[in-house]
Enzyme design. Structure first.
Site, PDB file in Angstrom:
ATOM      1  N   ASP A 199      23.423 -18.124 -17.833  1.00  0.00           N
ATOM      2  CA  ASP A 199      22.838 -17.871 -16.528  1.00  0.00           C
ATOM      3  C   ASP A 199      21.563 -18.704 -16.446  1.00  0.00           C
ATOM      4  O   ASP A 199      20.520 -18.338 -16.988  1.00  0.00           O
ATOM      5  CB  ASP A 199      22.549 -16.376 -16.347  1.00  0.00           C
ATOM      6  CG  ASP A 199      21.951 -16.076 -14.973  1.00  0.00           C
ATOM      7  OD1 ASP A 199      21.652 -17.040 -14.231  1.00  0.00           O
ATOM      8  OD2 ASP A 199      21.768 -14.887 -14.653  1.00  0.00           O
TER       9      ASP A 199
ATOM     10  N   LYS B 118      17.841 -20.714  -7.423  1.00  0.00           N
ATOM     11  CA  LYS B 118      16.429 -21.114  -7.331  1.00  0.00           C
ATOM     12  C   LYS B 118      16.246 -22.621  -7.028  1.00  0.00           C
ATOM     13  O   LYS B 118      16.461 -23.013  -5.897  1.00  0.00           O
ATOM     14  CB  LYS B 118      15.683 -20.640  -8.585  1.00  0.00           C
ATOM     15  CG  LYS B 118      15.809 -19.096  -8.669  1.00  0.00           C
ATOM     16  CD  LYS B 118      14.860 -18.386  -9.569  1.00  0.00           C
ATOM     17  CE  LYS B 118      14.933 -16.888  -9.274  1.00  0.00           C
ATOM     18  NZ  LYS B 118      15.592 -16.077 -10.269  1.00  0.00           N
TER      19      LYS B 118
ATOM     20  N   TYR C 248      18.211 -10.715 -17.023  1.00  0.00           N
ATOM     21  CA  TYR C 248      18.512 -10.297 -15.651  1.00  0.00           C
ATOM     22  C   TYR C 248      19.551 -11.237 -15.062  1.00  0.00           C
ATOM     23  O   TYR C 248      19.465 -12.449 -15.233  1.00  0.00           O
ATOM     24  CB  TYR C 248      17.237 -10.347 -14.798  1.00  0.00           C
ATOM     25  CG  TYR C 248      17.446 -10.032 -13.334  1.00  0.00           C
ATOM     26  CD1 TYR C 248      17.805  -8.746 -12.929  1.00  0.00           C
ATOM     27  CD2 TYR C 248      17.295 -11.008 -12.353  1.00  0.00           C
ATOM     28  CE1 TYR C 248      17.991  -8.447 -11.583  1.00  0.00           C
ATOM     29  CE2 TYR C 248      17.471 -10.720 -11.007  1.00  0.00           C
ATOM     30  CZ  TYR C 248      17.818  -9.435 -10.625  1.00  0.00           C
ATOM     31  OH  TYR C 248      18.005  -9.144  -9.297  1.00  0.00           O
TER      32      TYR C 248
END
Ligand SMILES: *Cc1c(COP(=O)(O)O)cnc(C)c1O
Length: 431
Positions: A243, A271, A148
């Site tokens: 990523d 995050k 994702y």
């Protein structure tokens, strides 16, 4: 457990927020039931609006590696609030955070020399992809099924059918033109990558992946496979983008790249980097970043990028992360994992660093199609069993769990006892 106020808030929310939420998985659709409305968090515990408390294994989907409301982060935010919430002009805080990050990863990742801050992981990935295309003057991007990369148009893509591997949109509202330059391949398959490079190697701008895919179960890859991706991109003049929005500052300070000792050309962060406030970033070599505006022709901007309050929170958070913390978290997770796996239930736990995930079967899957879909029903029952006993897991079996440094052995023991009790009951019920 009484959750009447949560139910009342959910009814109100449904009238004004689509699905009652601002991000889909929060709606509990994959586990059923009413979303719990939380009110506060302290350390490793969160409290809902009815006053029930839960040990938090979701940790806001990853950012809270030190738990909720760490005093150092609170103090840094408060100090910054005395000065300004936003100035929209350069501030010392963004220089400090950039220096701190690049300084700490300099030895393990010498090629990561510049960083730009944005406000979310989605934005970081979207910008990194644009920069990779601008730098290589190529358009095609290889991504993998099971990774994702946020919700930008081009990356909301799934594999096309048959031999034609051009991706097709995975969301309504995304025109095919947006995903036609994205090639979606299966993970853990060297041949699939080799074939694409043999056919159109001079068109590939970059390979992007989560080095430790953690958004579709936890699909830990073989190290040789990741080394292979590093090698084939280098040989073909394409960039390798890690990523690390989840992995970054989670597996090690320098993320999976440092943990696995593989240096990509570009890294995206999110995050943990904001210490609980909205921050994302992308980083890489000087010669690549020379192409980014204002130095170069690749445009990228943000009104609140480098926001001083978020930078202060991020810096305070990152200063809490040292080798001892990582070792401690990894040991705790390993202990939990082996204690659970010794029981011989139908489910096992897999993990890396402080990330864990329950899966049905004996071998941890490396590709999403190897995840047992039926097992999600068991996860949903486990989720509610835990919830009713004061343990909050992510409300989907495809999501991973996170340990935080605020957790003591007693919290992990309670978690272990509760999931074991659940699976013992399942066995007793013949499930
Ligand atoms: C969470 C995540 C994103 C998206 O980040 P947002 O801040 O939610 O936009 C992108 N990539 C990975 C690997 C993620 O885990």
């Amino acid at each position: 457990m009484n959750r009447s106020r949560s139910e009342e808030l959910y009814r109100r929310a449904l009238k004004v927020l689509p699905g009652g939420v601002n991000s889909p998985v929060r709606a509990f659709r994959s586990v059923g039931g009413t979303p719990v409305f939380m009110e506060s968090g302290q350390g490793c515990e969160i409290k809902d609006v009815d006053g029930n408390t839960y040990i938090d294994f979701c940790n806001s989907w990853g950012p809270l590696i030190s738990g909720h409301r760490h005093p150092d982060i609170l103090r840094a935010v408060q100090r910054q609030l005395e000065k300004s919430m936003t100035l929209g002009i350069p501030t010392e805080s963004e220089v400090e955070l950039a220096e701190y990050i690049l300084g700490k990863i300099k030895t393990s990742l010498p090629g990561i020399q510049k960083i730009r801050f944005v406000s979310s992981g989605t934005e970081a990935v979207m910008s990194a992809v644009r920069l990779a295309r601008g730098f290589t003057r190529r358009n095609k991007i290889i991504k993998f099924e099971g990774c994702y990369h946020g919700h930008s148009d081009a990356l909301l893509v799934k594999a096309g059918s048959g031999l034609v591997t051009a991706g097709i949109p995975d969301s309504s509202g995304v025109p095919e033109a947006m995903t036609s330059d994205i090639i979606v391949l299966p993970l853990d398959d060297e041949n699939a990558v080799q074939e694409v490079f043999a056919r159109q190697g001079d068109e590939i701008a970059a390979i992007i992946l989560e080095p430790v895919p953690a958004n579709n179960g936890l699909l830990i890859q073989r190290e040789e496979y990741l080394q292979f991706l590093r090698k084939i991109t280098r040989e073909n003049g394409a960039l390798l983008i890690f990523d690390e929005v989840i992995n970054g500052f989670r597996l090690a300070f320098g993320g999976a790249a440092e943990y696995l000792r593989i240096e990509p050309d570009l890294i995206t962060y999110g995050k943990i980097i904001g210490g609980g406030l909205p921050v994302g970033a992308f980083a890489g070599r000087n010669d690549i970043f020379a192409l980014l505006a204002p130095d170069g022709p690749v445009y990228q901007a943000g009104t609140l990028s480098g926001n001083p309050v978020a930078m202060a929170a991020g810096l305070a958070q990152l200063k809490l992360l040292d080798d001892a913390l990582y070792t401690n978290l990894e040991n705790k997770r390993e202990k939990l994992q082996s204690a659970f796996n010794q029981k011989g239930f139908a489910f096992n736990m897999t993990g890396i660093g402080s990330i864990f995930w329950f899966y049905q079967g004996q071998t941890p899957p490396r590709r999403p199609d190897l995840i047992d879909r039926e097992s999600m029903k068991t996860y949903a029952r486990m989720f509610h069993f835990c919830l009713d006993r004061g343990i909050y897991l992510a409300p989907s079996g495809y999501e991973v769990g996170f340990l935080s440094a605020a957790m003591e052995d007693s919290h992990l023991q309670r978690f272990l006892d509760t999931v074991c009790e659940f699976f013992e009951k399942e066995v007793a019920n013949g499930k």
